[in-house]
Each structure stands twice: as structure tokens, then as C-alpha cells.
Write an enzyme that holds these catalytic residues in place. Structure first.
Site, PDB file in Angstrom:
ATOM      1  N   GLN A  89       7.822  -5.131  -3.419  1.00 46.27           N
ATOM      2  CA  GLN A  89       7.207  -4.906  -4.725  1.00 46.27           C
ATOM      3  C   GLN A  89       7.996  -3.847  -5.483  1.00 46.27           C
ATOM      4  OE1 GLN A  89       3.352  -2.714  -5.581  1.00 46.27           O
ATOM      5  NE2 GLN A  89       2.655  -4.807  -5.942  1.00 46.27           N
ATOM      6  N   GLY A 144      -9.725  -7.257  -4.101  1.00 51.57           N
ATOM      7  CA  GLY A 144     -10.760  -6.263  -4.362  1.00 51.57           C
ATOM      8  C   GLY A 144     -11.942  -6.342  -3.421  1.00 51.57           C
ATOM      9  N   ASP A 145     -12.154  -5.281  -2.632  1.00 44.78           N
ATOM     10  CA  ASP A 145     -13.382  -5.065  -1.851  1.00 44.78           C
ATOM     11  C   ASP A 145     -13.594  -6.064  -0.714  1.00 44.78           C
ATOM     12  OD1 ASP A 145     -13.884  -3.013  -3.618  1.00 44.78           O
ATOM     13  OD2 ASP A 145     -15.218  -4.200  -4.883  1.00 44.78           O
ATOM     14  N   CYS A 182      -0.330  -0.805 -11.385  1.00 41.99           N
ATOM     15  CA  CYS A 182      -0.442   0.509 -10.752  1.00 41.99           C
ATOM     16  C   CYS A 182      -1.121   1.493 -11.710  1.00 41.99           C
ATOM     17  CB  CYS A 182       0.924   1.033 -10.342  1.00 41.99           C
ATOM     18  SG  CYS A 182       0.879   2.660  -9.557  1.00 41.99           S
ATOM     19  N   ARG A 192      -7.447  -2.028   0.883  1.00 39.63           N
ATOM     20  CA  ARG A 192      -8.110  -0.905   1.564  1.00 39.63           C
ATOM     21  C   ARG A 192      -8.865  -1.345   2.808  1.00 39.63           C
ATOM     22  NH1 ARG A 192     -11.807   2.089  -2.483  1.00 39.63           N
ATOM     23  NH2 ARG A 192     -12.028  -0.006  -3.324  1.00 39.63           N
ATOM     24  N   HIS A 202      -6.230  -7.912  -9.396  1.00 44.71           N
ATOM     25  CA  HIS A 202      -7.161  -6.921  -8.847  1.00 44.71           C
ATOM     26  C   HIS A 202      -8.321  -6.813  -9.829  1.00 44.71           C
ATOM     27  CE1 HIS A 202      -7.789  -2.574  -7.150  1.00 44.71           C
ATOM     28  NE2 HIS A 202      -8.861  -3.322  -7.080  1.00 44.71           N
ATOM     29  N   LEU A 222       0.842  -1.196   0.000  1.00 44.84           N
ATOM     30  CA  LEU A 222       0.000   0.000   0.000  1.00 44.84           C
ATOM     31  C   LEU A 222       0.874   1.241   0.000  1.00 44.84           C
ATOM     32  CD1 LEU A 222      -2.458  -1.283   2.726  1.00 44.84           C
ATOM     33  CD2 LEU A 222      -3.002  -1.022   0.311  1.00 44.84           C
ATOM     34  N   THR A 223       0.629   2.124  -0.944  1.00 45.64           N
ATOM     35  CA  THR A 223       1.417   3.342  -1.056  1.00 45.64           C
ATOM     36  C   THR A 223       1.195   4.233   0.160  1.00 45.64           C
ATOM     37  OG1 THR A 223       1.217   3.242  -3.455  1.00 45.64           O
ATOM     38  CG2 THR A 223       1.882   5.345  -2.512  1.00 45.64           C
TER      39      THR A 223
END
Length: 689
Positions: free
Chosen positions: A396, A530-531, A427, A555, A496, A343-344
Site C-alpha cells: 500500500q 469495519g468492525d 488514511c 483491528r 471503510h 496496519l500501521t
């Protein structure tokens, strides 16, 4: 750090202001008049009516007539971005400040201990430093319990507790348990700066695959290959000539290359395991350098040069460039393990430590640009640091061309301790895509193949890939490539379920992820992404597609890192505000150990804490919902918590995030400003690849 409970929290007068500081927070979006089912259909979190905030009572004309208050200083938001010249000027002034005390003197307390004496660029005035130093923070020094004194000495913001450090040599050393590795060696950095670092393994593989030199460009022209064509390689007569791509020069003059459509089977004849050799003289010298017996840059350059020459000589006798068969590589079993996504910004080492404590099995560092690593940039190498608690850890990297990625992989394998290397090919950030990396590779499958083949054949550790479904919406690419990705040399593939054009809008397409997983060869592990925001989401994806090895959590971990605990314990955790505050306390303690307990380290920890709080406020406690579990795309209305602290944690105001940071790290300094790096609506877009 001060002990804080729910009862000590007092909301400020502007706690109901939004991030701009002059408008009230959003109303309950009509939630009072809708059923929970209607709210869910509108992607609004169905908060129980007794907790909803009433809409503002004042009329629009009253608001227009009322003079606006300038709360920019209180909200902590930046109005104008400072120029590079202004930032440089401020750094110079900071160096001349008495607060910029020499680290050696700060640690020892002795003015004569600095070896540079008057030539030192730091201040040696201890009295002036102590006069200007901010007051100590409440709480204990994060380095207490160590056999060694605090590395920041006088500069530590908890220096008043240093005398309380236990002197028993048998005391368990917390620093030994909290050790960090993968630092950048200064001599290696100097070689990278001078562009004198040899890469014998990657260069050998690139040569064998035909990805370097003039012969490849000529061969492509003669065979009429329609893949990627070399750039900037035409002479005055219009004929093709070889152009060597220098990875350390960024993306300025790349040599675009591709490989034949026939696949990798024609490139390797006999895939045999090379005989294990005894450590030769060159390798012994290299080991001696890392053990501290040889430290000069000249000796290190000589060793790498000899090593490169040895590899070239050995290649003439035995073909050592044969890549290992996937079965001969060191493999990692991703099946059913909880995988924290790279995660950035927020996925830093202290955050990963928090997630490990809460149940994560696999962690991966933030995305690092290969060109920056090859240039020896310390800030980029910091993304590769690993904590001792991360038992399965990967890094990564991102690059646009095979030589850049292969050399980066070789360098990481040589200088760092990692369990796998993940290549980012998904990305969506514009600055990455415009350089031909990230999602841009999805439009160039031949270059994807050459990147994976060159890197996987250079090192023995597993190479994994992270992709999106495609570049453009409705034009998915991965299903047509996944059958060959195992042959390229990839050990695992993370998909993703969104396209690059889609970014984070709409829900992830898990049906397409399932379709790709069913087509994957047995040698390629597939990870879905995802989600995922509850253990029910995790269970559903695992049961709907047994071919999935595991699911990556991104997230969902940013908003509620205890999701790993929920999945392992198979429950919805109605976590209290006090328990959430304890998690933040752990993060602050880990941050002070990582970034430092001095003035600069405290403010760096505060900055990343605020970045994290810009995500955590989106969590709605389980006890406040009419429908559980919360979905990742739900927008929470404005609501009251069950106590003042829970209400404060639900605020979308940057001023309240700053207030939470002051509970843990003391008052912000004068002139403090903060603007979230991810300014866009995270329900639609986010800059996490």
C-alpha cells in the site's frame, strides 16, 4: 526461548496498576449490578460475575493520604520524549561502544576478516565485546536448521546453541522456507539519492494524460476548468508557466493537476493489446544487473537512461502509452478470500506470517509514503518486504499527486515482486492529510481520477484503492464516484464504513457500504471494511450484500489474529492462555528471523511485541462472557482470568505487557522505556489507515 506454562506465571505486586503506574485499574464499571443486556447497551463486555474484579475498597481520602509510589521505571512508560540531538548523541556513543562489534568479524569470528581494517567504523575488540555482551537468552537460535551458520555469529543472543546446529547437508533449510524478498538494491538507492532514476513509463503516461508540462496549465485556464489548479506556477507577469514537480522533493513544490470531466473515453482511441516483443538489449542488461553480473551505479544509470531513451524513441513510432484495458490486466479474485488489512506499526512482516499461519489468504504491507520511497529511504522500503508464505501479497502506497504515485508504482513494479498495489485514499492521520494525501483526496475527485488513471496505465499489475465514506461526517462521496472508478483503471475498491472526521468513533456504516457495492460496475470488485470481530459478522455482511467480493479484517486481527481460523472453521474459538502464548512465541521467532537475533534485533522484536500487546489485552475469552460473540466496540471491565496467565494477558498495564515480553525475550535492559505509539483510546480512535 524458555518454555513457559500457565503455572509459571507470577503476577507482580503492581499488576493491578494502570498504565500510569500509580492508580488502580478501572473497576468493573458497575458490571456487578447490571444485566448482560444492560451492559451490552452500554458497550461494556458482559463478563460473568464470578470473574469480575471487585472495585477498590479504599476510600478516596485514604488514597489521597497515601504517598504515591514512583512506578514509572516499572511501568516502562516514557515521561519525556528525547530530542533529536540527544538521540543522535546516543547513536554516536553506541557506535563507539565495544558492543558495536563489526558484523563481518561477528559472523566469522576472525579479526582479520574485515576488509576495512582500521578504517572500519565498528569495534574490532572481540574480548571487550564478549565481556560486555548480555547473557544469552534461553531457547534456541531462530536460525538453527539452516545449512548456513547464524548470520549474527558472536553477536547472536543464542550463540551458546550454535554448536548444536546439525551439520547434515540434507537437513531441510528453514531459511529457504522463510525467505524474504523485495529488498532495496544499493545501486538503485544511490540513483534515487542522486535523483537520477528515470521513469519512462510513468512519464509517458503523464504526458499522454496531459498531467505534466505547461500546456496543461494553459488548457485548464482557457477552458475554465474548476478542478485543482496548479500551485506556484505564476510568473512576474501573472501568466501561467509550467512547473515540473519533483517527486523526490516531497510535497514542497507540487504541481496540482486535474483532468477533464469528459472521462477517460476521450483519452484512449484504440485499446489494443501491444505485441509481445523479444527481450531487447537494454532489458538484457537490466536482467544482468539483478543477476549480479553488473553492479556498479554507473552501469545501472546507463541502462535506465538507455531504456528511457528507447521508450521515447519507440513512442514516436508506435503509441506504447495506450493503457491496457481492465480486462487485459492481471486480475486477482478477491471473492470470499480472507483479507488482512494494511496496519500501521503492528502490521509488520512477522505479524503477517502469524496471520497467514492462522488462515489469512491475502496480506498487504504497511502504508508506505511514495515520496519516501522515491528518495530511497531504507526504512520505508522495509515496509515492502515480502515473505515466501505470502502467496497473494500487495503493498500500500500513499501520495498526493499523480506524478508521485505513478513513478512510485513504476519503481515498485520494476524492483519488487508484488501481486497488486493499493493506493491509500482514506488514511485519517493529520500528518498525511495535511500533505494532501490519504483522506484529503476524498475532497478532490478529479485528482483521485488522475492518480488512478496515471498509475493503472503505467503497470500491468492490478491497482486497488482504499477509501473512507467521505471526509466530513454526513457528507459521503464514494457512491457518486464508484460507477466511474472501474473506468479509471482500478481493479478493486475497499470501503471503510467511516468518514475521516469520524475516525474510529461509532460503528461502521455498513448500509452505506452495501449501497456503494450495489452501484459498482461488474469490473470493479468491492471490499467492505469495519468492525468485523467474529465469523458471524463476516457471514452477516456477505449474506446482506452479495455484491461484496469479500471483507477486509483490520483491528479484529490485531486483537485476536485467530479470527481467520474462526471464519474458516465457522466457530467461536475459546482459546486458552497457553495457546495464545504459543502464538506470541511464533511471533517472537518470526521477529528474530526478520529483525535479527543480536542485541538490537531482540530489542526491536520486543518493541513491536509490546505494540501488539497494547491491542491483544482487549480480547475477552469466550468462556468468560455471558453474551457471545464479543463486539469490537465493547470495553472490557477489569476481570480475573481462568488462570494467572490469562489474568496477566487481560491487564491494561504497560508494566504487565513488559512482563510478558520478558517471558519470551529475557529481562529488559537497564533504562528500558516503552510508550505505545497509539496512545489514544482505540475504541474511539486509532492510527491505522
Amino acid at each position: 526461548m524458555a518454555e513457559i506454562t500457565e503455572s509459571t506465571v507470577i503476577l507482580g505486586e503492581d499488576s493491578s496498576l494502570d498504565a500510569a503506574g500509580d492508580q488502580p485499574v478501572r473497576s468493573s464499571d458497575g458490571a456487578n449490578n447490571r444485566t448482560p443486556e444492560e451492559l451490552v447497551a452500554k458497550a461494556i463486555a458482559p463478563v460473568k460475575k464470578e470473574f469480575l474484579r471487585p472495585p477498590p475498597s479504599r476510600t478516596q481520602s485514604d488514597a489521597a493520604a497515601e504517598p504515591k509510589k514512583d512506578n514509572s521505571a516499572q511501568s516502562g512508560l516514557v515521561k519525556e520524549k528525547k530530542s533529536k540531538r540527544q538521540l543522535k548523541r546516543e547513536r554516536r556513543q553506541d557506535k563507539k561502544s565495544a558492543l558495536n562489534l563489526c558484523p563481518v568479524i561477528s559472523k566469522t569470528g576472525n579479526v582479520d576478516s574485515c576488509p576495512y581494517k582500521d578504517n572500519c567504523r565498528f569495534s574490532h575488540d572481540v574480548e571487550a565485546f564478549q565481556a560486555e555482551k548480555p547473557a544469552d537468552l534461553e531457547g534456541e537460535c531462530p536460525f538453527l536448521g539452516s545449512k548456513e551458520p547464524c548470520p549474527y555469529g558472536l553477536a547472536c543472543r543464542f550463540s551458546g546453541t550454535h554448536q548444536e546446529r546439525p551439520h547434515n547437508v540434507n537437513t531441510t533449510c528453514s531459511l529457504q522456507k522463510s525467505s524474504e524478498i523485495n529488498g532495496l538494491n544499493k545501486d538503485v538507492q544511490k540513483l534515487l539519492w542522486k535523483n537520477k532514476m528515470p521513469f519512462p513509463k510513468s512519464d509517458a503516461q503523464l504526458k499522454k494524460l496531459g498531467l505534466t508540462g505547461p500546456n496543461k496549465a494553459l488548457k485548464n485556464m482557457l477552458e475554465g476548468e474548476k478542478g485543482d489548479l496548479p500551485l506556484n506556477n505564476s510568473n512576474a507577469n501573472g501568466s501561467n508557466c509550467g512547473v515540473t514537480h519533483d517527486s523526490t522533493n516531497g510535497f514542497d513544490h507540487p504541481l496540482e493537476v486535474s483532468i477533464e470531466e469528459n472521462g477517460s473515453d476521450d483519452l484512449v482511441t484504440d485499446e489494443i493489446r501491444p505485441l509481445k516483443k523479444a527481450k531487447n538489449e537494454v532489458e538484457e542488461k537490466h536482467s544482468a544487473i539483478h543477476e549480479g553480473f553488473m553492479t556498479s551505479t554507473e552501469q545501472l544509470e546507463q541502462v535506465y537512461t538507455e531504456k528511457g531513451a528507447l521508450s521515447d524513441h519507440t513512442m514516436m513510432e508506435t503509441d506504447i502509452s495506450l493503457k491496457l484495458h481492465p480486462r487485459e490486466k492481471k486480475l486477482i479474485d478477491f471473492r470470499d478470500k480472507l483479507y488482512l488489512a494494511p496496519l500501521t506499526t503492528v502490521g509488520n512482516l512477522p505479524f503477517r506470517r502469524v496471520c497467514k499461519f492462522l488462515g489469512a489468504d491475502i496480506t498487504c504491507g504497511e502504508m508506505a509514503m511514495g515520496t519516501n520511497l522515491l528518495q530511497g529511504q531504507a526504512s520505508e522500503w522495509a515496509l515492502l518486504r515480502r515473505h515466501s508464505s505470502e502467496d497473494i501479497f500487495g503493498v500500500q502506497i500513499c501520495g498526493a499527486y499523480p506524478d508521485t504515485v505513478a513513478r512510485t508504482v513504476e519503481l515498485i513494479d520494476r524492483e519488487c515482486s508484488v501481486d497488486f498495489i493499493d493506493i491509500n485514499m482514506g488514511c485519517p492521520i493529520d500528518i498525511v492529510v495535511n500533505k494532501g494525501a490519504g483522506s484529503a483526496l476524498l475532497m478532490k475527485p478529479m485528482r483521485m481520477k488522475s492518480v488512478v488513471e496515471a498509475s493503472s496505465s503505467t503497470v500491468e499489475i492490478p491497482i486497488t484503492i482504499k477509501v473512507r465514506t467521505g471526509y466530513f461526517e454526513g457528507k459521503n462521496r464514494i457512491d457518486s464516484l464508484i460507477a466511474d472508478m472501474g473506468k479509471w483503471g482500478a481493479s478493486a475498491l475497499t470501503i471503510h464504513g467511516r468518514s475521516r472526521q469520524q475516525r474510529y468513533s461509532k460503528l461502521a456504516d455498513w448500509d452505506y457500504v452495501y449501497q456503494c457495492a450495489s452501484r459498482a460496475p461488474d469490473t470493479l470488485q468491492v471490499v467492505g471494511n469495519g468492525d468485523i470481530f467474529s465469523y458471524l459478522d463476516w457471514n452477516k455482511h456477505k449474506s446482506d450484500c452479495p455484491e461484496l467480493s469479500t471483507c477486509m479484517i483490520a483491528r479484529g486481527a490485531l486483537i485476536k489474529p485467530w479470527i481467520f481460523t474462526e471464519i474458516k472453521e465457522q466457530r467461536h474459538w475459546d482459546i486458552s492462555s497457553g495457546e495464545r502464548l504459543n502464538i506470541l512465541k511464533d511471533y517472537v521467532r518470526f521477529g528474530l528471523q526478520h529483525w535479527g537475533s543480536d542485541r538490537k534485533g531482540v530489542e526491536t522484536t520486543r518493541h513491536f511485541l509490546l505494540e501488539w500487546l497494547s491491542y491483544t489485552y482487549r480480547y475477552v475469552p469466550v468462556g468468560l462472557l455471558d453474551v457471545i460473540p464479543q463486539k469490537l466496540n465493547w470495553r472490557p471491565p477489569s476481570y480475573y482470568g481462568r488462570d494467572d496467565l490469562e489474568t496477566l494477558m487481560a491487564s491494561d498495564s504497560a508494566a504487565d505487557w513488559v512482563r510478558i515480553s520478558e517471558m519470551l525475550l529475557g529481562k529488559v535492559p537497564d533504562g528500558f522505556t516503552f510508550a505505545p505509539k497509539h496512545k489514544s483510546n482505540a475504541y474511539d480512535r486509532a492510527e491505522n489507515g
